[in-house]
Design an enzyme around this catalytic site. Structure first.
Site, PDB file in Angstrom:
ATOM      1  CB  ALA A 217      -0.934  -0.002   1.207  1.00  4.66           C
ATOM      2  CG  PHE A 218       4.244   1.146  -0.447  1.00  5.95           C
ATOM      3  CD1 PHE A 218       5.021   0.489   0.494  1.00  5.95           C
ATOM      4  CD2 PHE A 218       4.002   0.518  -1.655  1.00  5.95           C
ATOM      5  CE1 PHE A 218       5.561  -0.761   0.225  1.00  5.95           C
ATOM      6  CE2 PHE A 218       4.528  -0.734  -1.933  1.00  5.95           C
ATOM      7  CZ  PHE A 218       5.314  -1.372  -0.982  1.00  5.95           C
ATOM      8  CG  MET A 458       0.220  -2.546   4.836  1.00  7.56           C
ATOM      9  SD  MET A 458      -0.401  -0.879   4.547  1.00  7.56           S
ATOM     10  CE  MET A 458       0.067  -0.071   6.077  1.00  7.56           C
ATOM     11  CB  VAL A 501       1.833   5.025  15.185  1.00  7.26           C
ATOM     12  CG1 VAL A 501       2.823   6.156  15.321  1.00  7.26           C
ATOM     13  CG2 VAL A 501       0.621   5.456  14.380  1.00  7.26           C
ATOM     14  CD  GLN A 614       8.255  -3.264   6.998  1.00 13.06           C
ATOM     15  OE1 GLN A 614       7.780  -2.145   6.911  1.00 13.06           O
ATOM     16  NE2 GLN A 614       7.977  -4.207   6.121  1.00 13.06           N
ATOM     17  CD  GLU A 681       5.668   6.424   7.425  1.00 12.55           C
ATOM     18  OE1 GLU A 681       5.270   7.121   6.490  1.00 12.55           O
ATOM     19  OE2 GLU A 681       5.396   6.665   8.612  1.00 12.55           O
TER      20      GLU A 681
END
Length: 798
Positions: A217-218, A458, A501, A614, A681
């Site tokens: 999704a990002f 996701m 978060v 990640q 992120e």
């Protein structure tokens, strides 16, 4: 295991229901126009077509706001960009719907001006209000004390989300009480539920939204996903059949928008030793045709312009440009990758101007220990220094830097470069209400546990971490715990899974629910400490003790007062550092990523394997943003890079040959669950280490050719841009041609030594060029003075 075995079921994998129909969107081919007429007659007469849905079919609201910016589901009387949704065709098969969509006859009348770029928007004063700004110290006075002043600007291109699963929606209308059931790939099921309810003119309690999993999704599956769901719901309600809408890749890229392109303008005051004393930074983003999330993203950019550096006097303002492109949206990093690159660029240029190594200037200006940001929030940046020093040591930075110097001396056409980049990435939604979360935990009589929470899975591993949290709290094996899906029927009023978060807040909500259940079980377990979990649960059931509990986390107390220029918009920061080495082919502009070392502060990681994954994934996506992914538009506003054939996302060959990721040891974070940190992120910006390593390699070749090592390299650093930055007689010829093409004249060059000339033809222009041509950018009337070696001549434009 289900992911890697291919057994995981995504939205479009779900079995078809009898009578299920397919929806295809009809979009505008014009960037800015009035709709004079819309005639669906021919489309409706085609095989399998059930209906054409327009704005007039929306029973509730077609116009609405996300945050405070107005937008529409479907065009009324005006379109604002190429790809603007005008209507939708519903048919029995996707093929029939696509064919019919091409037969909807729409007559447009163009509206001027058509604004596509940031420069166009500045020229026409086309902005979304309000402008955001931050002023710390006395910038004007500080400039007077600086030894030197640096001015410049840099363009940063946008980025397509390019998730593996395109926008996917299934809407099932129920026969009773106007109920609507939605299965979707969305990061924010509650927003989708709310928007669908408004579009249908029904209460939210009649709409249930279910999310099993999302194929990436990002940030791109919040707003536009809800629009498409609402259109599909309008169709399903009108036709009284289930409706499925799955966008093809080209449609998805055309309609949905992506990361905001930025233009950064900066004026920096610095001392001869590289110390920054003042900076005045202007940020401009291309918001597209609707403000949507753009102003909030710009707020984050303004707040994070300090990045990892102490600038005693800092002024920053941000403007969102209103243009005739699809609305750009949130994207992993939420404005940080753009503003941070701009800051790192002027730090890099200061180093070049001072003839100092870039890492030395970065280190000199880096935050140390407990600091106060320009918006007056206090952070302890000790781990920033630890990450920097650890990365420098693990990467053998100094040794390799010397090796690279020697390599470059002996290789005129292949150059290597290395860069070390620090990271301070603040975490949390700046609006406190967006940090709340809820959960629902059921214990069944056989001891198995079902957990529901507001976060969507996701690919980032939130369900894995939430399962671990429930296991730890209840003291039972992970195998006892199952997470079925995210659903508005289980957990209402969720927030979007974003801003890093997701695990922080939903994990706390699950922890709260588990604590309630353990408290209920405590009298039973204390009486029978040798009993099993199953015994305790069974006994609790017979004693009529509730085995279901809701959990809630109120969230972080974040806020920002823009009038005062102060606040606490973030809860904590993630720190890190990356060292990258590249090899640049100066003849082609191609580059190879040789090695990258990353050290990341993840706090006390809940799952180190997930966190490392990640960091790796974010870094590679950052490589794409800064080096390979380039969105190109036609002069009419059509997206030219509308698929993988025209748009280069990173591939396996772009991953560094040697890739080392380490998590900082002995790190604690009292602000989040189990002293962990959100990591989704932050790592993306570290991809800029490759960008600056390329600049380092280019500096080497430019010095050899007598050119300045201070130069502009816009992002992404594509092979074309890298090749042009090398600076030689061939790039001079291209520069000359571009200038001639920009003049938009036919031209004839007359010279008495044709043997020195070579011809380069444009589409409508012709220019005769000498191989060592240098242009004087001085145009007088319709002539251009050109110098080629010792020859001077004039070109007459006709």
């Amino acid at each position: 295991m289900m992911q890697v075995s291919g057994e995981a079921v995504y939205c479009d994998d779900m079995p078809f229901i009898d009578g299920e129909l397919f929806l295809v969107l009809v979009t505008s081919p014009r960037a800015h126009a009035r709709i004079i007429s819309l005639d669906p007659t021919e489309a409706l007469s085609m095989q399998g077509v059930c209906d054409v849905i327009t704005a007039k079919d929306v029973p509730g609201e077609n116009e609405f706001s996300y945050y405070e910016w107005p937008d529409r589901l479907m065009a009324g009387d005006e379109v604002l960009c190429v790809g603007y949704i005008v209507c939708a065709v519903v048919a029995d098969t996707p093929e029939h719907a696509k064919k019919a969509a091409k037969k909807v006859k729409i007559i447009y009348e163009d509206i001027e001006p058509v604004i596509l770029t940031i420069e166009d928007a500045i020229k026409h004063n086309s902005f979304f209000e309000p402008e955001k700004g931050l002023n710390y110290g006395d910038v004007d006075e500080a400039f007077k004390t600086a030894d030197n002043i640096l001015k410049g600007e840099i363009h940063i291109g946008g980025q397509e989300h390019f998730y593996m699963e395109t926008q996917s929606i299934r809407v099932i209308p129920r026969t009773e009480n106007q109920e609507i059931e939605i299965y979707a790939a969305t990061q924010d099921p509650t927003y989708m539920q709310s928007l669908v309810a408004k579009a249908l003119g029904i209460p939210s309690n009649r709409v249930s939204c279910h999310v099993k999993r999302i194929g990436g999704a990002f940030g791109g599956k919040i707003v536009k996903t809800a629009y498409i769901a609402a259109i599909a719901a309008v169709a399903a309600k009108k036709i009284k059949h289930p409706v499925r809408c799955i966008l093809e890749r080209g449609e998805d890229m055309l309609i949905t928008g992506g990361r905001h392109p930025y233009l950064g303008k900066y004026k920096v005051g610095y001392m001869n030793d590289g110390r920054i004393v003042a900076a005045d930074v202007g940020l401009y983003s291309n918001g597209g045709c609707s403000g949507t999330e753009s102003v909030v993203i710009m707020e984050m950019s303004v707040l994070q312009t300090d990045v990892s550096y102490y600038t005693p006097n800092l002024k920053c303002y941000g403007k969102v440009c209103k243009t005739n492109l699809p609305s750009n949206l949130s994207f992993r990093g939420f404005g940080f990758p753009q503003c941070a690159l701009i800051t790192e660029v002027w730090i890099d240029e200061v180093a070049s101007k001072c003839n100092l190594p870039a890492h030395q200037v970065r280190e000199l200006n880096m935050y140390r220990k407990v600091i106060t940001t320009p918006y007056k929030q206090v952070f302890d940046t000790t781990n920033l220094t630890r990450c920097w020093e650890s990365c420098m040591e693990r990467s053998a930075y100094h040794t390799r830097r010397e090796d690279i110097k020697q390599f470059n001396i002996g290789n005129p056409w292949i150059k290597r470069g290395i860069a070390l980049i620090p990271l301070k990435f603040p975490v949390a939604f700046s609006a406190a209400f967006q940090n709340q979360a809820a959960a629902l935990v059921h214990i069944y009589c056989d001891g198995s546990v079902l957990v529901s929470h507001g976060g969507t899975e996701m690919g980032q591993g939130i369900h894995t971490k939430i399962t671990q949290i429930a296991s730890r709290e209840l003291g039972i094996p992970i195998s006892y715990i199952h997470i079925c899906e995210t659903s508005t029927t289980s957990v209402p009023n969720t927030i979007s899974t974003a801003a890093t978060v997701g695990t922080d807040v939903n994990g706390m909500a699950v922890k709260n629910a588990c604590e309630k259940l353990l408290k209920r079980l405590e009298p039973i377990s204390s009486k029978n400490p040798a009993g099993s979990w199953e015994n305790w649960v069974s006994e609790a059931f017979f004693q009529r003790i509730s085995l279901s509990a809701t959990g809630y986390f109120r969230g972080y107390e974040t806020y920002m007062d823009w009038e005062k220029g102060e606040g606490r918009p973030f809860e904590y920061s993630v720190y890190g550092a990356a060292c990258s080495e590249v090899e640049v082919d100066c003849l082609t502009g191609d580059h190879k990523n040789i090695r990258t070392d990353i050290v990341m502060d993840t706090g006390c990681s809940i799952n180190p394997a997930v966190d490392v994954g990640q960091v790796e994934g974010a870094f590679v996506q950052g490589i794409g943003l800064y080096t390979t992914e380039e969105l190109k538009y036609s002069p009419g506003g059509s997206l030219l890079a509308n698929g993988p054939g025209e748009y280069k996302i990173p591939s396996v060959s772009d991953i560094p040959r040697e890739f080392n990721v380490s998590l900082l040891s002995s790190s604690q974070n009292p602000n989040a669950i189990y002293s962990s940190k959100g990591i989704g992120e932050a790592g993306l910006f570290l991809g800029s280490a490759v960008f600056f390593a390329i600049k380092d390699a280019l500096s080497s070749v430019r010095k050899e050719r007598g050119l300045s090592s201070t130069f502009t390299l816009n992002s992404p650093a594509t092979p074309e841009r890298i090749r042009m930055a090398c600076g030689d007689k061939f790039t001079d010829m291209v520069t000359a041609l571009h200038l001639a093409l920009d003049l938009k004249f036919y031209c004839i060059t007359v010279i008495d030594k044709p043997s020195l000339m070579r011809e380069v033809a444009g589409q409508k222009q012709g220019l005769m060029l000498c191989s060592d041509l240098l242009l004087k950018k001085k145009k007088k009337k319709k002539t251009l003075e050109i110098t080629a070696g010792s020859l001077s001549f004039r070109t007459l434009f006709i």
